[in-house]
Design a protein around this motif. Structure first.
Motif, PDB file in Angstrom:
ATOM      1  N   ARG A 232      45.572  20.881  79.168  1.00  0.00           N
ATOM      2  CA  ARG A 232      45.511  19.398  79.602  1.00  0.00           C
ATOM      3  C   ARG A 232      44.489  18.603  78.580  1.00  0.00           C
ATOM      4  O   ARG A 232      43.507  19.096  78.308  1.00  0.00           O
TER       5      ARG A 232
ATOM      6  N   VAL B 263      46.521  11.119  92.576  1.00  0.00           N
ATOM      7  CA  VAL B 263      45.680  11.736  91.386  1.00  0.00           C
ATOM      8  C   VAL B 263      44.478  11.164  91.349  1.00  0.00           C
ATOM      9  O   VAL B 263      44.381  10.101  90.782  1.00  0.00           O
TER      10      VAL B 263
ATOM     11  N   PHE C 212      35.848   4.135  87.757  1.00  0.00           N
ATOM     12  CA  PHE C 212      35.987   4.720  86.639  1.00  0.00           C
ATOM     13  C   PHE C 212      35.362   3.942  85.359  1.00  0.00           C
ATOM     14  O   PHE C 212      34.594   2.989  85.812  1.00  0.00           O
TER      15      PHE C 212
ATOM     16  N   VAL D 116      40.916   5.871  93.947  1.00  0.00           N
ATOM     17  CA  VAL D 116      40.150   4.756  93.109  1.00  0.00           C
ATOM     18  C   VAL D 116      40.748   3.474  92.968  1.00  0.00           C
ATOM     19  O   VAL D 116      40.294   2.481  93.583  1.00  0.00           O
TER      20      VAL D 116
ATOM     21  N   VAL E  75      51.499  22.857  87.388  1.00  0.00           N
ATOM     22  CA  VAL E  75      51.638  21.589  88.402  1.00  0.00           C
ATOM     23  C   VAL E  75      51.432  20.489  87.294  1.00  0.00           C
ATOM     24  O   VAL E  75      50.694  20.077  86.576  1.00  0.00           O
TER      25      VAL E  75
ATOM     26  N   PHE F 223      50.789  16.386  87.597  1.00  0.00           N
ATOM     27  CA  PHE F 223      50.744  15.375  88.503  1.00  0.00           C
ATOM     28  C   PHE F 223      50.927  13.930  87.884  1.00  0.00           C
ATOM     29  O   PHE F 223      50.714  13.797  86.811  1.00  0.00           O
TER      30      PHE F 223
ATOM     31  N   ARG G  43      48.080   4.471  83.565  1.00  0.00           N
ATOM     32  CA  ARG G  43      48.154   5.860  84.006  1.00  0.00           C
ATOM     33  C   ARG G  43      49.787   6.093  84.225  1.00  0.00           C
ATOM     34  O   ARG G  43      50.190   7.079  83.942  1.00  0.00           O
TER      35      ARG G  43
HETATM   36 FE1  HDE Z   1      43.954  10.840  84.324  1.00  0.00          FE
HETATM   37  N1  HDE Z   1      44.975  11.873  82.958  1.00  0.00           N
HETATM   38  N2  HDE Z   1      44.007   9.175  83.191  1.00  0.00           N
HETATM   39  N3  HDE Z   1      42.662   9.637  85.665  1.00  0.00           N
HETATM   40  N4  HDE Z   1      43.811  12.460  85.494  1.00  0.00           N
HETATM   41  C1  HDE Z   1      45.316  13.230  83.247  1.00  0.00           C
HETATM   42  O1  HDE Z   1      47.455  13.893  82.921  1.00  0.00           O
HETATM   43  C2  HDE Z   1      44.770   9.027  82.224  1.00  0.00           C
HETATM   44  C3  HDE Z   1      42.030   8.436  85.472  1.00  0.00           C
HETATM   45  C4  HDE Z   1      43.183  12.389  86.851  1.00  0.00           C
HETATM   46  O2  HDE Z   1      44.834  18.160  87.895  1.00  0.00           O
HETATM   47  C5  HDE Z   1      46.579  13.732  82.229  1.00  0.00           C
HETATM   48  O3  HDE Z   1      48.590  15.623  83.740  1.00  0.00           O
HETATM   49  C6  HDE Z   1      44.953   7.806  81.630  1.00  0.00           C
HETATM   50  C7  HDE Z   1      41.706   7.937  86.536  1.00  0.00           C
HETATM   51  C8  HDE Z   1      43.254  13.646  87.228  1.00  0.00           C
HETATM   52  O4  HDE Z   1      46.471  18.349  86.682  1.00  0.00           O
HETATM   53  C9  HDE Z   1      46.644  12.268  81.464  1.00  0.00           C
HETATM   54  C10 HDE Z   1      43.790   7.035  82.311  1.00  0.00           C
HETATM   55  C11 HDE Z   1      41.538   8.952  87.507  1.00  0.00           C
HETATM   56  C12 HDE Z   1      43.942  14.535  86.357  1.00  0.00           C
HETATM   57  C13 HDE Z   1      45.954  11.253  82.088  1.00  0.00           C
HETATM   58  C14 HDE Z   1      43.255   8.329  83.298  1.00  0.00           C
HETATM   59  C15 HDE Z   1      42.435   9.912  86.800  1.00  0.00           C
HETATM   60  C16 HDE Z   1      44.258  13.630  85.368  1.00  0.00           C
HETATM   61  C17 HDE Z   1      46.074  14.774  81.602  1.00  0.00           C
HETATM   62  C18 HDE Z   1      43.150   5.820  81.989  1.00  0.00           C
HETATM   63  C19 HDE Z   1      41.194   9.001  88.948  1.00  0.00           C
HETATM   64  C20 HDE Z   1      43.986  15.983  86.354  1.00  0.00           C
HETATM   65  C21 HDE Z   1      46.986  15.989  82.041  1.00  0.00           C
HETATM   66  C22 HDE Z   1      44.105   4.897  82.446  1.00  0.00           C
HETATM   67  C23 HDE Z   1      41.674   8.039  89.787  1.00  0.00           C
HETATM   68  C24 HDE Z   1      45.401  16.288  87.244  1.00  0.00           C
HETATM   69  C25 HDE Z   1      47.692  15.385  83.058  1.00  0.00           C
HETATM   70  C26 HDE Z   1      45.640  17.665  87.382  1.00  0.00           C
HETATM   71  C27 HDE Z   1      44.825  13.988  84.071  1.00  0.00           C
HETATM   72  C28 HDE Z   1      45.857   9.945  81.625  1.00  0.00           C
HETATM   73  C29 HDE Z   1      42.334   7.572  84.096  1.00  0.00           C
HETATM   74  C30 HDE Z   1      42.512  11.359  87.564  1.00  0.00           C
HETATM   75  C31 HDE Z   1      46.573  12.364  80.073  1.00  0.00           C
HETATM   76  C32 HDE Z   1      45.600   7.224  80.431  1.00  0.00           C
HETATM   77  C33 HDE Z   1      41.018   6.434  86.954  1.00  0.00           C
HETATM   78  C34 HDE Z   1      42.685  14.364  88.653  1.00  0.00           C
HETATM   79  O5  HDE Z   1      47.981  11.877  81.511  1.00  0.00           O
END
Ligand code: HDE
Length: 705
Positions: A85, A159, A166, A234, A349, A351, A371
């Motif tokens: 990832r 997620v 953030f 969040v 997995v 998400f 997101r």
């Molecule tokens: Fe993520 N984030 N994120 N994130 N995020 C990913 O998706 C992204 C953000 C979070 O265990 C990616 O499958 C953007 C906030 C978790 O598989 C990706 C932005 C929060 C996980 C991605 C954010 C998260 C990810 C990379 C800014 C908390 C792991 C792999 C807008 C609410 C999920 C994937 C797992 C994973 C994008 C910000 C939580 C690249 C563009 C805020 C827990 O899609």
């Protein structure tokens, strides 16, 4: 039916035979076997005669390309890895269920929230953000807390993270913040660290990240266990009920066993002693039947509340303090089964924030909107095919029917003639305006602009709110963490720029960090778009110590014992630990074990060198008077004691251990957390004390950092 997990040491490795038997396509299952032992086959099912030697021309000659078994084996091995990832690469998951407490029909039509007591299967993946897949568990970092709930109306993915805000307000900045924290591109270090120039350069130029920075510099970023941390959705989401009325909602996961973190000095040592500290902890808890549990809380509010609230509820750098808007428990999450295979479930997995069932909808939070694009996109890169929903971990558990077809690795292929609609054959699914997902019809209008709303402009007030809501030890840890991180920044102007921001958040904090960094002149506070509010009431709910456990349940005691250790006391302590639903490990000079005072052989769990006290929540020193004379000369034994003391842990000891306390340099500093056992009767009372976890009163004297 769920498959029961077997204990780690008697689990049978999965074989090709198992896969054939369970995944056969309905043809005759014909097992090629020699007696009871299944015969090894190629992936094509052909029996293999020799798996030790490749086919070669002559005894010492070259390997032949004709060796299809060798080629298939190496080919498959060469392609075992999928891209990690791009963020949250290192993670660990578990299966479980979500149970609804009460009907939320008044707020949402989501099926999962309709019937009290109903259980819905769930999968959770915890992660760090910045480090690569092989990095260590106790990096100072945000933790991912991603939950997939397999509802009867499709998968709902919440997620979240273990921090409710953030770094950025708009998803367009995500590549920048992540690039800055990852290893610097010319040198590819540091790994899994935010303590470097690029990260702090970006942060110091991005005032909107200040609230998040306070959380990341707090002990929230070094949790003791996944089991003892909160999770947050969040963003503000929407609940939508059957009448299409909307209520805003924020989601919170609260651990039943209370919050707990480690100290930075411990984290650094744990990463060396056990880089898998968090995953091992989750594995052991679930395998021993102590299933981790969280309550799902919601904060519900309407547009009226949103309009009157001090901050914009669409701004993901802001919280709504629980003291302003209380949370309400609506269900619980229990993790009770480890995946049979890490890759199959935890690695594969997928998400996606956009996975929401009817009745749950998005707000216009610009981070959430961004997101919703990213998560689908990233799965194709990582999993390699639009058919990633065919993988069992990603497939819904409710019936599903659609006309998407073909593509790489299509595992579920439609049968029959109809693959479109409308059709004249009277076959196949049709959309349903009543049962299907209806997007909440919010009123949106305005010019097409690239602009940040003014209501997002206050970057310091909630950073301050977080800081003033911490207990004194927690405030010290934030100052120490900032000092440590900025001390690794080699460009002085970046350090100064950060101190200027801190001065805006809290003058004492800014000055403390500035002095600790050795700044020769204190900078002026950074310019703020709006003045920092000094009038916000502290929110005790933001403190880990205030939200700590009441008991030692779920924690781990380390018992350092030697030949001749008091058998009755050892028995009493281990019985009290078990009674408390806690765990213990016996650490001894030799892993084979030792002979206790009653002549019985006791097996150890760890050799002294492999079981430093940082791996335990409290320790007991149980050497015999004879053995202690050897022990005091061993550095790891002295460190065991000195570290436990420096980390403000409770230490139980017998009189025979006093020479060890002396050599560890703490014999003159004993306090209410160093408890001498005079007989086995003290064990239960000792265990009760341990619920406090740490002796914070000791901290100023040991200067724990
Ligand atoms: Fe993520 N984030 N994120 N994130 N995020 C990913 O998706 C992204 C953000 C979070 O265990 C990616 O499958 C953007 C906030 C978790 O598989 C990706 C932005 C929060 C996980 C991605 C954010 C998260 C990810 C990379 C800014 C908390 C792991 C792999 C807008 C609410 C999920 C994937 C797992 C994973 C994008 C910000 C939580 C690249 C563009 C805020 C827990 O899609």
């Amino acid at each position: 039916m769920a498959k029961k997990n077997s204990a780690p040491n008697n689990s049978k490795p999965a074989t090709v035979h198992d896969q054939k038997a369970t995944r056969g396509n309905g043809g005759e299952l014909h097992q090629i076997a020699e007696g009871d032992t299944p015969v090894l086959t190629t992936a094509q099912g052909g029996p293999v005669a020799d798996d030790q030697n490749s086919l070669r021309a002559g005894e010492r000659g070259p390997t032949l390309i004709e060796d299809f078994h060798f080629r298939e084996k190496i080919f498959h091995f060469d392609h075992e890895r999928i891209p990690e990832r791009v963020v949250h690469a290192r993670g660990y998951g578990a299966h479980g269920f979500f149970e609804t407490y009460e009907s939320l029909a008044a707020y949402t039509r989501a099926d999962v929230f309709q019937r009290p007591g109903e259980r819905t299967p769930a999968f959770v993946r915890f992660s760090t953000v910045a480090g690569s897949k092989g990095s260590f568990d106790l990096a100072r970092d945000v933790r991912g807390f991603a939950v997939k709930i397999y509802t009867k109306e499709g998968n709902w993915d919440l997620v979240g993270n273990n921090i409710p805000v953030f770094f950025i307000q708009d998803a367009i900045k995500f590549p920048d913040v992540i690039h800055s924290v990852k290893p610097e591109p010319d040198r590819e270090f540091p790994q899994a660290q935010s303590a470097h120039d690029n990260f702090w350069d970006f942060i110091s130029l991005t005032p909107e990240s200040m609230h998040m920075i306070m959380w990341v510099m707090s002990d929230r970023a070094i949790p003791r266990s996944f089991r003892f941390m909160e999770g947050f959705g969040v963003h503000s989401f929407r609940f939508v009920n059957a009448k299409d009325e909307s209520t805003f909602v924020k989601f919170h996961w609260k651990p039943k066993l209370g919050l707990q973190s480690v100290a930075w000095n411990e984290a650094v040592k744990i990463n060396g002693a056990d880089p898998d500290f968090h995953r091992r902890d989750l594995w052991q808890a679930i395998q021993s039947g102590n299933f981790p549990e969280w309550d799902l809380h919601v904060q519900l509010f309407d547009q009226d509340f949103a309009d009157k609230f001090d901050f914009d509820i669409l701004d993901p750098t802001k919280i709504i303090p629980e003291e302003v808007l209380p949370t309400k428990p609506v269900g619980r999450l229990v993790l009770d089964r480890m995946p049979d295979n890490f890759f199959a479930d935890t690695e594969q997995v997928a998400f996606m924030t956009q996975n929401v069932p009817p009745g749950i909808d998005f707000s216009d939070d610009p981070l959430l909107q961004g997101r919703n694009f990213s998560y689908l996109d990233t799965q194709l890169k990582r999993l390699g095919s639009p058919n990633f929903t065919h993988l069992p971990i990603n497939a819904p558990k409710c019936p599903f029917q659609h006309f998407q077809q073909d593509g790489h690795m299509a595992m579920r292929n439609p049968v029959g003639r109809v693959n479109y609609q409308p059709n004249s054959w009277g076959e196949g699914p049709r959309e349903s305006p009543t049962k299907g997902f209806r997007h909440f019809a919010s009123q949106e209008q305005g010019p097409k602009v690239r602009i940040r709303a003014e209501s997002f402009a206050d970057h310091y007030s909630q950073a301050r709110l977080f800081f003033i809501s911490q207990t004194p030890p927690e405030q010290r840890h934030i100052a120490d963490a900032l000092t440590f991180e900025l001390s690794k920044v080699q460009t002085p102007v970046i350090r100064e720029r950060m101190v200027a921001h801190l001065l805006n958040i809290d003058e004492t904090l800014g000055k403390k960090v500035g002095h600790a960094l050795g700044l020769q002149t204190m900078p002026k506070p950074a310019e703020a778009a709006v003045p920092t509010r000094q009038d916000l009431d502290p929110s005790p709910a933001l403190s880990i110590i205030e939200r700590g456990p009441k008991r030692f349940e779920g924690r781990k005691l380390g018992i350092l014992a030697t030949d001749g250790a008091d058998a009755a006391l050892l028995d009493a302590i281990t019985a009290a630990v078990t009674q408390e639903k806690a765990a213990f490990e016996i650490i001894a000079p030799k892993v084979g074990g030792f002979t206790a005072s009653d002549g019985k052989w006791i097996e150890a769990h760890q050799m002294l060198d492999g079981g430093p006290s940082v791996l335990y929540d409290a320790v007991v020193l149980l050497p015999s008077a004879e053995a202690v004379t050897d022990l005091i000369d061993v550095a790891t034994a002295r460190d065991f004691v000195a570290d436990a003391f420096a980390h403000c842990k409770y230490i139980g000891y017998v009189a025979a251990a006093v020479p060890l306390l002396e050599r560890a340099g703490i014999a003159d500093s004993l306090d209410e957390g160093t408890i001498e056992f005079t007989d086995a009767g003290g064990a239960a009372a000792f265990l009760k004390e341990l619920g406090k976890l740490r002796v914070w009163a000791r901290e100023p004297s040991v200067k724990l950092r």
